[in-house]
Enzyme design. Structure first.
Site, short mmCIF file in Angstrom:
data_model
loop_
_atom_site.label_atom_id
_atom_site.label_comp_id
_atom_site.label_asym_id
_atom_site.label_seq_id
_atom_site.Cartn_x
_atom_site.Cartn_y
_atom_site.Cartn_z
N CYS A 68 26.56 36.08 48.33
CA CYS A 68 27.11 34.90 47.93
C CYS A 68 26.74 34.21 46.96
CB CYS A 68 27.91 34.20 49.36
SG CYS A 68 28.65 35.41 50.86
N CYS A 120 38.28 43.61 35.91
CA CYS A 120 37.08 42.81 36.78
C CYS A 120 36.00 42.47 36.09
CB CYS A 120 36.00 43.92 37.63
SG CYS A 120 35.03 45.59 36.13
N ASP A 127 35.85 61.38 29.10
CA ASP A 127 34.76 60.37 28.25
C ASP A 127 35.92 59.09 27.48
OD1 ASP A 127 33.44 58.07 27.91
OD2 ASP A 127 32.14 59.69 26.16
N ASP A 186 42.19 50.42 34.31
CA ASP A 186 41.42 49.61 35.74
C ASP A 186 40.57 49.93 35.41
OD1 ASP A 186 40.75 48.13 38.13
OD2 ASP A 186 41.34 50.46 39.28
N PHE A 220 41.42 55.49 33.26
CA PHE A 220 39.81 55.10 35.07
C PHE A 220 40.80 54.97 36.36
CE2 PHE A 220 40.12 52.61 30.91
CZ PHE A 220 38.46 52.73 30.83
#
Length: 450
Positions: free
Chosen positions: A92, A406, A360, A380, A312
């Site tokens: 963290c 992300c 790929d 994603d 993905f």
């Protein structure tokens, strides 16, 4: 030949000096940012609106890095970290900031970068997807370190920017039942004759129980296996071993795969179950994953027989719910093992309007059997983003695109591609998948306007 004197930028005098700085913002890694003599100074552990005493650790031409020595004037967002290992463990990096402050910073950082590259504005923002701030992780990998001198095995996490293992007794972001197993597991592993040849320990909390995956570099003897089996029975946990070839073997029983459910907040008949092997990727925050999948379903609004492409796709985290809602779904994934598991999950849920392909997604996709006109697209990708895949938008022509990210930097870059192809950003929302850390995840909805 004349020689000119050039001062060394990192002289000991420059680095050892202590000075007071005012922090004005956080960077994308959660470090405080201050200004000093025309340079940007990055200070891990400092917060905006604080006056701090620091010591330089690195000096470059345009920036410097400094170590926080003392907080002279604290921010109203500063709190006492809950974890006793916070200042040494590398897991963290924002426990010293209030949870509301963390989320405000993350949303502002997301909006800032998306405003620059995708025309995002305040009205585009959707409510944040948030959940528990502590004990939210359903999965974690603990490192082991065997000391040849003391013959002791340490169990913990890596220190920040280091390969050193920090022994821990608890983890405040790991699911409580898993955190409570850390000390018992450390004692158990030190009792094994093969403790010098043990690798990492992975702990998993699933809907069908708790799991531990122990990496081994050589086969265990019967005594060690018996100790592991007794521990599993005592703590009601499934233990499996992973060997050098990546094969898994159950301890004391047949290998059981962890399972989690989605859409189970609706009627029982609407729920889908996903099993996964310990080597498969799954979102570590189960509560937020459910909310994220539900939001993606809401934004995409899949209709009966619509052709939806899930790039993905992993082991079907979005694909299965989309198919459950009646769409014809094509899932494409770059990791062969994940494709295999996705097919297993589709069969287990009796979903036949679902086809998975291995490929790929950074390569030429023009000749792929699944390439062609689709109604909607879900992405994603990993941190690198989906830049190459988006080059084929003209051939796919989806009316809607939901992008789960992300990494705000690659999302912003890829958003520019979507805008160039005639799409408009309709909604943008923060996904607080990793409270107490700087990590920012997001979901964006784009719609074709021309």
């Amino acid at each position: 030949m004349a020689q000119f004197f050039k001062a060394k930028p990192n002289s000991s005098k420059q680095l050892s000096a202590k000075l007071s700085l005012s922090v004005n913002q956080l960077d994308h890694l959660g470090a405080g940012i201050a200004q000093h003599q025309g340079k940007v100074v990055f200070i891990p552990g400092a917060l905006p609106d604080e006056t701090v005493t620091v010591q330089f650790t690195e000096q470059k031409k345009n920036y410097a890095r400094a170590k926080l020595i003392k907080v002279d004037t604290p921010s109203s967002e500063r709190v006492e970290p809950e974890c006793p290992h916070y200042h040494t463990c590398g897991g963290c990096d924002l426990q010293h900031m209030s949870l509301s402050g963390q989320r405000e910073h993350k949303e502002a950082a997301l909006l800032d970068i998306m405003a620059k590259f995708a025309g995002a504005e305040g009205g585009t923002l959707s409510p944040e997807l948030t959940g528990e701030g502590w004990h939210y992780r359903r999965r974690a990998r603990l490192a082991t370190l065997f000391d040849k001198n003391t013959k002791h095995l340490s169990l913990g996490f890596r220190a920040a920017s280091s390969s050193n293992v920090v022994p821990i007794s608890q983890c405040q972001v790991l699911a409580k039942p898993l955190s409570d197993l850390i000390v018992p597991f450390a004692k158990l592993l030190n009792q094994l004759t093969a403790k010098a040849s043990l690798g990492h320990l992975e702990l998993i909390a699933a809907d069908n129980g708790h799991f531990a995956v122990l990496r081994i570099t050589k086969a265990l003897n019967d005594k060690d296996l018996a100790k592991l089996s007794a521990f599993a029975e005592q703590h009601q946990i499934h233990i499996c071993l992973q060997d050098n070839e990546g094969q898994f073997q159950g301890v004391g029983a047949e290998l059981v795969l962890p399972v989690y459910q989605l859409l189970d907040d609706k009627a029982e008949s609407d729920a889908v179950s996903l099993s996964f092997t310990p080597g498969n990727f799954v979102q570590v925050n189960g509560q937020i994953n459910k909310a994220m999948v539900a939001q993606a379903m809401d934004w995409l609004a899949p209709a009966l027989d619509e052709r939806i492409l899930d790039l993905f796709c992993g082991m079907g985290n979005f694909s299965l719910p989309l198919a459950k809602m009646g769409a014809d779904v094509i899932g494409v994934e770059g990791v062969a093992e994940m494709v295999t598991q996705a097919r297993v999950n589709a069969k287990a849920n009796n979903l036949d309007k679902l086809t998975f392909f291995h490929g790929d997604l950074s390569a030429d996709l023009s000749l792929e059997p699944w390439m062609g006109k689709i109604d909607k697209l879900l992405l994603d990708p990993a941190r690198a983003g989906a830049f190459e895949s988006l080059q084929w938008l003209k051939k796919m022509k989806p009316r809607k695109v939901v992008y789960v990210s992300c990494n705000p930097a690659s999302l912003a870059r890829d958003s520019a591609v979507l805008l160039e192809r005639g799409y408009r950003l309709q909604q943008l929302g923060l996904i607080d998948m990793f409270p107490q850390t700087h990590h920012i995840e997001a979901m964006a909805l784009f719609e074709l306007t021309k």
